[in-house]
Motif scaffolding. Structure first.
Motif, PDB file in Angstrom:
ATOM      1  N   LYS A  59       0.832  -1.209   0.000  1.00  0.00           N
ATOM      2  CA  LYS A  59       0.000   0.000   0.000  1.00  0.00           C
ATOM      3  C   LYS A  59       0.865   1.258   0.000  1.00  0.00           C
ATOM      4  O   LYS A  59       0.545   2.235  -0.679  1.00  0.00           O
ATOM      5  CB  LYS A  59      -0.924   0.001   1.218  1.00  0.00           C
ATOM      6  N   GLN A  95      -7.107  -8.739  -5.889  1.00  0.00           N
ATOM      7  CA  GLN A  95      -8.400  -9.400  -5.788  1.00  0.00           C
ATOM      8  C   GLN A  95      -8.521 -10.597  -6.725  1.00  0.00           C
ATOM      9  O   GLN A  95      -9.333 -11.489  -6.507  1.00  0.00           O
ATOM     10  CB  GLN A  95      -9.525  -8.412  -6.087  1.00  0.00           C
ATOM     11  N   HIS A 118      -2.243  -9.971   1.281  1.00  0.00           N
ATOM     12  CA  HIS A 118      -3.219  -9.550   2.281  1.00  0.00           C
ATOM     13  C   HIS A 118      -4.537 -10.284   2.102  1.00  0.00           C
ATOM     14  O   HIS A 118      -4.865 -10.794   1.014  1.00  0.00           O
ATOM     15  CB  HIS A 118      -3.398  -8.035   2.306  1.00  0.00           C
ATOM     16  N   ILE A 121     -10.632  -8.677  -0.057  1.00  0.00           N
ATOM     17  CA  ILE A 121     -11.963  -8.139   0.228  1.00  0.00           C
ATOM     18  C   ILE A 121     -12.984  -9.210  -0.140  1.00  0.00           C
ATOM     19  O   ILE A 121     -12.942  -9.770  -1.240  1.00  0.00           O
ATOM     20  CB  ILE A 121     -12.217  -6.854  -0.576  1.00  0.00           C
ATOM     21  N   HIS A 152      -5.758  -6.674   7.781  1.00  0.00           N
ATOM     22  CA  HIS A 152      -5.898  -5.271   8.151  1.00  0.00           C
ATOM     23  C   HIS A 152      -7.334  -4.823   7.912  1.00  0.00           C
ATOM     24  O   HIS A 152      -8.084  -5.467   7.160  1.00  0.00           O
ATOM     25  CB  HIS A 152      -4.913  -4.396   7.382  1.00  0.00           C
ATOM     26  N   PRO A 153      -7.740  -3.731   8.535  1.00  0.00           N
ATOM     27  CA  PRO A 153      -9.146  -3.306   8.450  1.00  0.00           C
ATOM     28  C   PRO A 153      -9.628  -2.992   7.041  1.00  0.00           C
ATOM     29  O   PRO A 153     -10.830  -3.050   6.774  1.00  0.00           O
ATOM     30  CB  PRO A 153      -9.195  -2.063   9.344  1.00  0.00           C
ATOM     31  N   ASP A 154      -8.704  -2.646   6.124  1.00  0.00           N
ATOM     32  CA  ASP A 154      -9.125  -2.291   4.769  1.00  0.00           C
ATOM     33  C   ASP A 154      -9.835  -3.437   4.059  1.00  0.00           C
ATOM     34  O   ASP A 154     -10.573  -3.213   3.089  1.00  0.00           O
ATOM     35  CB  ASP A 154      -7.920  -1.855   3.925  1.00  0.00           C
ATOM     36  N   SER A 155      -9.618  -4.664   4.511  1.00  0.00           N
ATOM     37  CA  SER A 155     -10.302  -5.803   3.899  1.00  0.00           C
ATOM     38  C   SER A 155     -11.781  -5.841   4.252  1.00  0.00           C
ATOM     39  O   SER A 155     -12.553  -6.592   3.650  1.00  0.00           O
ATOM     40  CB  SER A 155      -9.645  -7.118   4.345  1.00  0.00           C
ATOM     41  N   GLY A 156     -12.168  -5.077   5.264  1.00  0.00           N
ATOM     42  CA  GLY A 156     -13.549  -5.080   5.709  1.00  0.00           C
ATOM     43  C   GLY A 156     -13.813  -6.018   6.865  1.00  0.00           C
ATOM     44  O   GLY A 156     -14.938  -6.104   7.369  1.00  0.00           O
ATOM     45  N   SER A 179      -2.285  -6.318  11.463  1.00  0.00           N
ATOM     46  CA  SER A 179      -2.651  -4.933  11.773  1.00  0.00           C
ATOM     47  C   SER A 179      -3.962  -4.919  12.553  1.00  0.00           C
ATOM     48  O   SER A 179      -5.018  -4.537  12.034  1.00  0.00           O
ATOM     49  CB  SER A 179      -2.760  -4.122  10.487  1.00  0.00           C
ATOM     50  N   GLU A 271      -6.224  12.386   4.365  1.00  0.00           N
ATOM     51  CA  GLU A 271      -6.461  11.867   3.023  1.00  0.00           C
ATOM     52  C   GLU A 271      -5.202  11.898   2.148  1.00  0.00           C
ATOM     53  O   GLU A 271      -5.255  11.545   0.968  1.00  0.00           O
ATOM     54  CB  GLU A 271      -7.579  12.675   2.340  1.00  0.00           C
TER      55      GLU A 271
END
Length: 319
Positions: A59, A95, A118, A121, A152-156, A179, A271
């Protein structure tokens, strides 16, 4: 590779140690990869800062803006730039499963030490564990290279310690960048610390994790080259002191970096993490470069605020 599938866990435990950093990828004004700038950064990171390994095309490296060929080129570039002086772990996250496997095979072929993938999603939020077990088993079946998981949280969602414990049984799964909140990674260390190297990206927690959880690996983010200079290697110093069992001195040095951490965090627009860190690199004399769309560049006002904080944070930039 210096190991085979059967010895991947033993090799990682013997060699996957110390401070690993997630490399930002510099882009030229025309948004092409600045290969010379990246090589210069790697030389500094290894020769001046003593960083042990590099997480490439993750990332931080803006992999999401790169073509497949560019991601492969970044792997080749990193292996060549490190030239055996530091290890590499290549991000093969995507993905599309075919893309993950294609990148993993390229990493293995080009001489990378490890790969990281990672958690994908998933477009459902129930009974994910069997899908994720099948996901990582499928990847591991296609390559011999050691694999690091990344939740990590970005995966949902976050993979549970119990799921990660099962994944640790896969022959060539060797590590995890976890994470998650500290109770979760502490529990995974208890469950599977004998089969998988557990780590997290938080530099602030790194010292406590060495001393309290017996961790050997910081995997990984950008602080190793943002809060250190050739003349001020306090992260390296407190890490080595902790490994030597000198806890009190390590704590003192770790805590002395608080003004530097605050300067970085307090001036970073939420951001614009990539452009902010790249500008901080430039203040340090490293190659920062542009970010690719849709990421945003810093405004001149944001640069002024960042420069003012940098100049007063106490980071020593000269002898």
């Amino acid at each position: 590779m210096k190991y085979d599938k059967k010895t991947a866990k033993a090799h990682s435990r013997a060699t996957m140690k110390g401070i690993w950093a997630a490399g930002l990828m510099p882009f030229n004004d025309d948004l092409s990869i600045d290969e010379d700038g990246f090589r210069s950064n790697v030389d500094h990171w290894i020769g001046d800062l003593g960083i042990d390994g590099f997480f490439i095309a993750g990332k931080q490296g803006e992999f999401f803006s790169m073509s497949l060929d560019e991601r492969k080129r970044s792997f080749d570039l990193a292996v060549d730039a490190c030239a055996g002086r530091a290890q590499t772990i290549m991000s093969c996250s995507d993905q599309n499963m075919d893309v993950v496997i294609d990148l993993a095979r390229h990493a293995q072929k080009c001489g990378a030490d490890y790969i990281v993938v990672h958690a994908p999603i998933l477009h459902f939020f129930k009974q994910q564990d069997e899908t994720l077990l099948n996901y990582y088993r499928t990847i591991a079946d296609k390559v011999d290279i050691g694999i690091a998981l990344w939740s990590h949280p970005d995966s949902g969602y976050l993979m549970s310690p119990e799921l990660c414990n099962k994944l640790a049984d896969i022959e060539n799964v060797v590590a995890i960048k976890y994470s998650v909140p500290r109770p979760m990674y502490s529990e995974l260390t208890r469950l599977a610390g004998d089969r998988i190297l557990v780590s997290t990206a938080s530099e602030e927690e790194w010292l406590d994790n060495i001393l309290e959880l017996n961790w050997q690996l910081y995997l990984c983010s950008s602080p190793p080259y943002l809060i250190q200079t050739k003349h001020d290697k306090r992260m390296r110093e407190y890490t080595d002191l902790a490994f030597a069992g000198k806890a009190e001195e390590a704590h003192r040095i770790r805590d002395s970096l608080d003004p530097v951490r605050a300067a970085l965090k307090d001036t970073r627009p939420p951001e614009k993490p990539h452009s902010h860190q790249k500008y901080w690199q430039e203040l340090l004399g490293q190659t920062g470069g542009r970010v690719r769309p849709p990421l945003l560049q810093l405004t001149e006002a944001e640069k002024r605020a960042t420069r003012a904080a940098f100049e007063t944070c106490g980071l020593k930039t000269s002898a």
